[in-house]
Design an enzyme around this catalytic site. Structure first.
Site, PDB file in Angstrom:
ATOM      1  N   HIS A 193      -4.199  -8.857 -11.480  1.00 33.67           N
ATOM      2  CA  HIS A 193      -3.072  -9.182 -10.976  1.00 33.67           C
ATOM      3  C   HIS A 193      -2.329  -9.582 -12.404  1.00 33.67           C
ATOM      4  O   HIS A 193      -1.212  -9.586 -12.527  1.00 33.67           O
ATOM      5  CB  HIS A 193      -2.837 -10.501  -9.858  1.00 33.67           C
ATOM      6  CG  HIS A 193      -3.100  -9.882  -8.586  1.00 33.67           C
ATOM      7  ND1 HIS A 193      -4.266  -9.845  -8.024  1.00 33.67           N
ATOM      8  CD2 HIS A 193      -2.348  -9.190  -7.972  1.00 33.67           C
ATOM      9  CE1 HIS A 193      -4.220  -9.289  -6.708  1.00 33.67           C
ATOM     10  NE2 HIS A 193      -2.975  -8.948  -6.661  1.00 33.67           N
ATOM     11  N   GLU A 434      -5.883  -1.601   3.019  1.00 34.40           N
ATOM     12  CA  GLU A 434      -6.417  -1.763   1.541  1.00 34.40           C
ATOM     13  C   GLU A 434      -7.924  -2.213   1.698  1.00 34.40           C
ATOM     14  O   GLU A 434      -8.594  -2.321   0.643  1.00 34.40           O
ATOM     15  CB  GLU A 434      -5.625  -3.027   0.499  1.00 34.40           C
ATOM     16  CG  GLU A 434      -5.638  -4.275   1.390  1.00 34.40           C
ATOM     17  CD  GLU A 434      -4.596  -5.036   0.693  1.00 34.40           C
ATOM     18  OE1 GLU A 434      -4.263  -5.031  -0.378  1.00 34.40           O
ATOM     19  OE2 GLU A 434      -4.066  -6.182   1.218  1.00 34.40           O
ATOM     20  N   ASP A 458      -6.599  -2.879  -4.187  1.00 35.06           N
ATOM     21  CA  ASP A 458      -7.723  -3.528  -3.324  1.00 35.06           C
ATOM     22  C   ASP A 458      -8.698  -2.098  -2.758  1.00 35.06           C
ATOM     23  O   ASP A 458      -9.713  -2.190  -2.688  1.00 35.06           O
ATOM     24  CB  ASP A 458      -7.114  -4.413  -2.398  1.00 35.06           C
ATOM     25  CG  ASP A 458      -6.866  -5.771  -2.928  1.00 35.06           C
ATOM     26  OD1 ASP A 458      -7.867  -6.041  -4.008  1.00 35.06           O
ATOM     27  OD2 ASP A 458      -6.026  -6.235  -2.760  1.00 35.06           O
ATOM     28  N   CYS A 505       1.607   1.004  -2.077  1.00 38.05           N
ATOM     29  CA  CYS A 505       2.264  -0.074  -2.907  1.00 38.05           C
ATOM     30  C   CYS A 505       1.425  -0.483  -4.071  1.00 38.05           C
ATOM     31  O   CYS A 505       1.821  -1.235  -4.922  1.00 38.05           O
ATOM     32  CB  CYS A 505       3.002  -1.152  -2.015  1.00 38.05           C
ATOM     33  SG  CYS A 505       1.711  -1.940  -1.379  1.00 38.05           S
TER      34      CYS A 505
HETATM   35  C1  PEP Z   1      -2.651  -3.469  -3.568  1.00 35.25           C
HETATM   36  O1  PEP Z   1      -4.112  -4.076  -3.363  1.00 35.25           O
HETATM   37  O2  PEP Z   1      -2.862  -2.390  -4.020  1.00 35.25           O
HETATM   38  C2  PEP Z   1      -1.699  -4.358  -3.444  1.00 35.25           C
HETATM   39  C3  PEP Z   1      -0.616  -3.762  -3.715  1.00 35.25           C
HETATM   40  O3  PEP Z   1      -1.711  -5.522  -3.372  1.00 35.25           O
HETATM   41  P1  PEP Z   1      -2.288  -6.538  -4.439  1.00 35.25           P
HETATM   42  O4  PEP Z   1      -2.257  -5.812  -5.732  1.00 35.25           O
HETATM   43  O5  PEP Z   1      -1.241  -7.745  -4.501  1.00 35.25           O
HETATM   44  O6  PEP Z   1      -3.609  -7.033  -4.118  1.00 35.25           O
HETATM   45 MG    MG Z   2      -4.167  -5.862  -2.358  1.00 34.39          MG
END
Ligand code: PEP
Ligand code: MG
Length: 573
Positions: A193, A434, A458, A505
Site C-alpha cells: 500500500h 481477491e 491480494d 481494480c
Molecule cells: C487489491 O487487493 O487488488 C486491491 C485493489 O485492494 P488493496 O490494494 O487496497 O488491498
Molecule cells: Mg485488496
C-alpha cells in the site's frame, strides 16, 4: 563518492534533488525524573539500547555485498566507532545517574553537547560528521522508544527526495501534504500500500533498496529513476546532464498524454471501455477529474480512519462519501467498506497478529465489529441519495460472509427507512474477488452480487503465497504466473456468462503492458490510479479487440515464463 543502488521502481519518472532523511524518532524526547532506586535499571535500559544498535550495525556490515565500494564498509565502521566512543556510550550513563533523568533525555543532552563541539570545528569534513552522530543517536533512541517518524531538517525550500528505511501507508498520507520530488525506501514490494500511495503522489519512487537509509546522507544529491528502479548517489556532472535530459523527455511525454483527457476510451473496432479511478481520500477527486476517468472504481475508505486516535463517526463518513458522490456528478462512485488490518493498520484496529494478511482483516473485521460496520453502511447508504454510489465488499472468502454482510446492510436500510432518511434503495452491492477461494467458488457468490471487482494485488499475494509487502520475496510476486492468469480470466468469463459486470481494480489494471491481455480475457472496465489512466487509454485507443482474444487464449495455455512473455510482447507489438 558516487554510487548506484538498485531496487524496485514503483512509480515512474526521474527526479533529481537533495536527500532528506526520514528519521525514526523526532529527537524531541520526553524529559522525566527517574526515582533514585530505579536509576540502575534506567542505565541498564540505556546499555541495552546501545547493545541492540551495535548488533544492528554489525549485521549490516556483514550483509554488505563483497562488490560494494569500500566506502560502504568504512561508513558503517564509522557509525560503530561513534557508537562505541565513550562520549556516546558512557557519558549518558553518568548523566542519568547525576541528574536522575530518563535515558532518552540524557542521550539527547549529550548529543546536543557533541553537536556544539562539531560546529566549532573548522575542518569541513569533520564538521559534516555531526550528521553521522545524529544518525547514530537516532538509532539508539529508536531502540529506546519504538518507531515514530519525522523528516530530518535541511533546507525545506529546495524540494528534496525522501529517504526512509520504511514507510507505512499512514506516513505516506502525511507526506502527501509536504513537497518531495521522489521517495526511496529500503523495504517494501511493488504492490504494497505504501507503493500504491507513492503512485498517488505522482512522484518517482523506488523501494527495496535494502541499505539506502544507512548509506545516503542528508543533502547528498540523488537521481531517482522510478521507471528503472535505480538510484544514483552523488552523480557527476555528465550523468546529471544526461538525466536532466531524460527527465525533460519524460515530462514532455506526460504532457502529450494529458491531451487524451476528454477522448473516449474506444477500441479501434468501436467498443467503449470504462476507465475508472482508485482514490484514497475525497481530496483525490480533483486528480480523478483531471485524468478523464469516467467514475471511481475503488474508494479505499480505510484511509479516512488513519492518522488519528479516534474513529470517524457516521456523520463524518457521510459527509466524506457525499462530497465524493456529488463531485463526480452522476458518475459511479464505488465505495469499498473498511479494509483495515494486514499492511493498513489503524490505531483502533485489530490486534496485530503473526500473519495479519491471513487474519482479522477487511470484511472479517467489520463483521466482528457490528457497531462500526453499521455506522459505515449507514453513511454509505445515506451518501447514495446524492450521487451514483455503489458498495464494494473486500476480502470475501465464502457465502456466509456475504450473507451476513447483506443482512447487516438490510438492517441499516430498515433503520434509515424508519428514521425517514433518504437513500438509494437500488444501490448496487459488489464483491471484491481477491481471495482465491472466492474466485474458484465464484458461482456461490454471484447470485447475490450486482457486480465484481478483481483485487489482483491480494489475489496474487494469496494465490502465490507471497507477502506483497515483503521485499525479500518481491521477485516471486508475478502477475503473469499461469495460476493468476487462470483465476483472473476465469472470474471475467464466469461473471460475463452470468451477465454480472466485472472490473479489475488492482495494480494490474493500471499496467499498460497488461491492458491488451485483460481486454483479450474479456475485461471491459478497468480501475486504476488516475496517473496511469492516460497511458492505459492510449493502449486502448490503439487496440483491435478481436485481435487480442486468440493471443490471450494462447497465453493462458502457455507453461513457461519465457513463452508467456514472448506471447505478451507479440500482443503488445
Ligand atoms: C487489491 O487487493 O487488488 C486491491 C485493489 O485492494 P488493496 O490494494 O487496497 O488491498
Ligand atoms: Mg485488496
Amino acid at each position: 563518492m558516487s554510487f548506484a543502488m538498485f531496487g524496485i521502481g514503483v512509480s515512474g519518472g526521474i527526479a533529481i534533488g537533495p536527500a532528506r532523511l526520514l528519521s525514526h524518532t523526532s529527537l524531541e524526547v520526553a524529559h522525566y525524573a527517574v526515582p533514585a532506586e530505579q536509576l540502575d535499571r534506567e542505565v541498564e535500559r540505556f546499555d541495552g539500547a546501545v547493545e541492540e544498535v551495535r548488533g544492528e550495525l554489525e549485521t549490516l556490515r556483514e550483509s554488505v555485498p563483497a562488490a560494494a565500494p569500500a566506502e560502504v564498509d568504512a561508513f558503517l565502521q564509522l557509525h560503530l566507532m561513534i557508537l562505541n566512543d565513550a562520549t556516546l556510550s558512557e557519558a549518558p550513563r553518568t548523566l542519568i545517574l547525576q541528574q536522575g533523568c530518563n535515558a532518552e533525555w540524557a542521550l539527547k543532552q549529550q548529543m546536543d553537547t557533541l553537536i556544539r563541539q562539531f560546529e566549532a570545528i573548522e575542518d569541513m569534513y569533520l564538521r559534516e560528521r555531526q550528521a553521522d552522530v545524529v544518525q547514530v543517536v537516532e538509532r539508539v533512541l529508536k531502540a529506546l522508544l519504538g518507531t515514530t517518524t519525522t523528516v530530518s531538517g535541511g533546507n525545506r525550500d529546495t524540494p528534496g527526495i525522501l529517504v526512509a528505511h520504511d514507510l507505512s501507508p499512514a506516513d505516506m498520507m502525511l507526506f502527501k501534504q509536504q513537497s518531495f520530488v521522489a521517495f526511496i525506501t529500503d523495504v517494501g514490494g511493488a504492490t504494497s500500500h505504501t507503493a500504491i500511495m507513492a503512485r498517488s503522489l505522482n512522484i518517482p519512487s523506488v523501494v527495496a533498496l535494502h541499505h539506502g537509509w544507512s548509506l545516503v546522507r542528508e543533502n547528498e544529491i540523488l537521481i531517482v529513476d522510478g521507471t528503472q528502479g535505480v538510484v544514483l548517489v552523488n552523480p557527476d556532472r555528465q550523468v546529471l546532464t544526461e538525466y536532466r535530459l531524460r527527465q525533460e523527455q519524460w515530462d514532455l511525454e506526460r504532457q502529450k498524454l494529458k491531451r487524451l483527457r476528454s477522448t473516449r476510451a474506444t477500441t479501434l473496432d468501436g467498443v467503449d471501455i470504462e476507465l475508472h479511478a482508485n482514490i484514497e481520500l475525497p481530496a483525490d477527486v480533483d486528480q480523478v477529474r483531471k485524468s478523464g476517468a469516467t467514475g471511481i472504481g475503488l474508494f479505499r475508505s480505510e484511509f479516512l480512519f488513519m492518522n488519528r486516535p479516534d474513529l470517524p463517526d457516521e456523520e463524518e463518513q457521510f459527509h466524506a462519501y457525499r462530497a465524493v458522490a456529488e463531485a463526480m456528478r452522476g458518475q459511479p462512485v464505488t465505495i469499498r467498506s473498511l479494509d483495515i488490518g494486514n499492511d493498513k493498520p489503524i490505531e483502533q484496529g485489530p490486534r496485530v497478529t503473526n500473519n495479519p494478511a491471513l487474519g482479522l482483516r477487511a470484511v472479517r473485521y467489520c463483521l466482528s465489529e457490528p457497531r462500526l460496520f453499521n455506522g459505515q453502511l449507514r453513511a454509505i447508504l445515506r451518501a447514495s441519495h446524492y450521487g451514483n454510489v455503489k458498495l464494494l465488499i473486500p476480502m470475501l472468502s465464502n457465502r456466509a460472509e456475504l450473507d451476513q454482510t447483506l443482512a447487516m446492510l438490510e438492517q441499516a436500510r430498515a433503520q434509515l427507512r424508519a428514521e425517514g432518511i433518504p437513500f438509494d434503495e437500488e444501490m448496487p452491492v459488489g464483491g471484491m474477488i481477491e481471495v482465491p477461494a472466492a474466485a474458484l467458488a465464484l458461482e456461490s457468490l454471484l447470485e447475490r452480487l450486482d457486480f465484481l471487482s478483481i483485487g489482483t494485488n491480494d489475489l496474487i499475494q494469496y494465490t502465490l503465497a507471497i507477502d506483497r509487502t515483503d521485499d525479500s520475496v518481491a521477485h516471486l510476486y508475478d502477475p503473469l504466473h499461469p495460476a493468476v492468469l487462470f483465476l483472473v480470466s476465469h472470474v471475467i468469463r464466469t461473471a460475463s456468462k452470468h451477465h454480472v459486470p466485472v472490473s479489475v481494480c488492482g495494480e494490474m489494471a493500471g499496467e499498460p503492458q497488461l491492458t491488451r491481455l485483460l481486454l483479450g480475457f474479456g475485461l471491459r472496465c478497468f480501475s486504476m490510479h488516475p496517473n496511469h489512466l492516460p497511458v492505459v487509454k492510449q493502449v486502448v485507443l490503439k487496440t483491435t479487440l478481436s485481435e487480442t482474444e486468440s493471443t490471450a487464449r494462447r497465453i493462458l495455455g502457455a507453461h513457461t515464463a519465457e513463452r508467456i512473455s514472448a506471447l505478451l510482447a507479440k500482443l503488445n507489438s
